[in-house]
Design a protein around this motif. Structure first.
Motif, PDB file in Angstrom:
ATOM      1  N   UNK A 193       8.016  24.971  47.997  1.00  0.00           N
ATOM      2  CA  UNK A 193       8.687  23.827  48.619  1.00  0.00           C
ATOM      3  C   UNK A 193      10.001  24.233  49.279  1.00  0.00           C
ATOM      4  N   UNK A 194      10.584  25.337  48.793  1.00  0.00           N
ATOM      5  CA  UNK A 194      11.854  25.817  49.345  1.00  0.00           C
ATOM      6  C   UNK A 194      11.670  26.837  50.464  1.00  0.00           C
ATOM      7  N   UNK A 195      10.430  27.084  50.851  1.00  0.00           N
ATOM      8  CA  UNK A 195      10.184  27.946  51.995  1.00  0.00           C
ATOM      9  C   UNK A 195       9.485  29.255  51.724  1.00  0.00           C
ATOM     10  N   UNK A 238      13.549  23.449  38.099  1.00  0.00           N
ATOM     11  CA  UNK A 238      12.877  24.448  38.925  1.00  0.00           C
ATOM     12  C   UNK A 238      13.443  24.499  40.337  1.00  0.00           C
ATOM     13  N   UNK A 239      13.813  23.347  40.888  1.00  0.00           N
ATOM     14  CA  UNK A 239      14.305  23.314  42.260  1.00  0.00           C
ATOM     15  C   UNK A 239      15.562  24.140  42.448  1.00  0.00           C
ATOM     16  N   UNK A 240      16.509  24.008  41.531  1.00  0.00           N
ATOM     17  CA  UNK A 240      17.752  24.774  41.635  1.00  0.00           C
ATOM     18  C   UNK A 240      17.497  26.265  41.462  1.00  0.00           C
ATOM     19  N   UNK A 241      16.619  26.603  40.523  1.00  0.00           N
ATOM     20  CA  UNK A 241      16.293  28.016  40.308  1.00  0.00           C
ATOM     21  C   UNK A 241      15.623  28.608  41.543  1.00  0.00           C
ATOM     22  N   UNK A 242      14.709  27.849  42.156  1.00  0.00           N
ATOM     23  CA  UNK A 242      14.023  28.328  43.355  1.00  0.00           C
ATOM     24  C   UNK A 242      15.009  28.610  44.479  1.00  0.00           C
ATOM     25  N   UNK A 243      15.952  27.707  44.676  1.00  0.00           N
ATOM     26  CA  UNK A 243      16.962  27.898  45.723  1.00  0.00           C
ATOM     27  C   UNK A 243      17.774  29.166  45.471  1.00  0.00           C
TER      28      UNK A 243
END
Length: 246
Positions: free
Chosen positions: A117-119, A231-236
């Motif tokens: 989702x983050x690219x 998960x979103x923050x870790x992915x970024x």
């Protein structure tokens, strides 16, 4: 790996085929492993057998299909040659792979989905498939997210997915904990190999060969370790780490 799956209800065949490993095709070669999904008179529901041995009984159709998929893909991971299968989520950023080794329940599928989702480019949510040179090949199965009750919810394969092998750029040893703070520490070359080895399916069957492949895979890569929260923050953070080369 040639495999065979038998069912006693022809109506189940499309659902069974949907659980086969990605990239499967028909073959006339003798099966290296055989499975059967059957309704046994001695118990309600379905049973799953491997090589004639009962694995589990009394399942609903979706439960039996989940067991079949897991056991079939594990058998392929164990028997495949010369590839080495590592339990890991995999994405690619800038032509290099991020490997998140870990068994079921560590949150790797959730993190992989957040990375995509983050690219990032999707490679797998379950296995990193390494060739003899240590490059990662796509294993683009449908991501399976655990839901309440212990079942799995299947999601479509992401559109942006890998089409060829890439070198490993980053090994991330992490586990989800609700209150965790992302605070990564670097892994040494030996620790990177050990993190992969602990999750490598054929490690006991082919130890010398496996160690050589893992050493080549981690050569030139970096490694970090930290518990994670959202998960979103870790992915970024991971994508920024790879893109910035820090």
């Amino acid at each position: 790996v040639a495999f065979e799956v038998r069912v006693d209800d022809p109506r189940l065949r499309p659902a069974v085929r949907a659980r086969f490993p990605p990239g499967w095709r028909g073959t006339a070669r003798p099966a290296a492993v055989r499975f059967a999904l059957v309704h046994e008179a001695s118990s309600p529901g379905m049973s799953v057998r491997m090589e004639g041995r009962l694995l589990v009984r009394g399942l609903t159709h979706p439960q039996a299909l989940d067991v079949l998929e897991s056991e079939l893909q594990l058998s392929v991971a164990r028997l495949a040659r010369p590839e080495v299968f590592v339990h890991a989520g995999v994405v690619a950023v800038g032509g290099r792979a991020i490997l998140v080794p870990g068994r079921s329940g560590t949150g790797k599928t959730t993190l992989v989905r957040a990375l995509v989702a983050s690219g990032a480019t999707y490679y797998s949510d379950e296995y990193a498939v390494l060739d003899a040179e240590g490059r990662v090949h796509p294993y683009a199965r449908r991501p399976a997210v655990r839901v309440r009750g212990g079942g799995k919810e299947r999601h479509p394969v992401p559109r942006v997915r890998g089409r060829g092998p890439v070198p490993v750029g980053l090994v991330v040893e992490t586990r989800y904990r609700p209150e965790a703070r992302w605070d990564p520490v670097p892994l040494s070359a030996g620790e990177r190999v050990l993190a992969l080895l602990a999750n490598t399916v054929p490690a006991r069957d082919r130890p010398a060969e496996v160690l050589g492949v893992l050493a080549r895979a981690s050569l030139g890569a970096r490694g970090i370790r930290s518990d994670r929260g959202a998960a979103g923050r870790t992915a970024t953070a991971l994508i920024a780490l790879v893109r910035n080369g820090e």
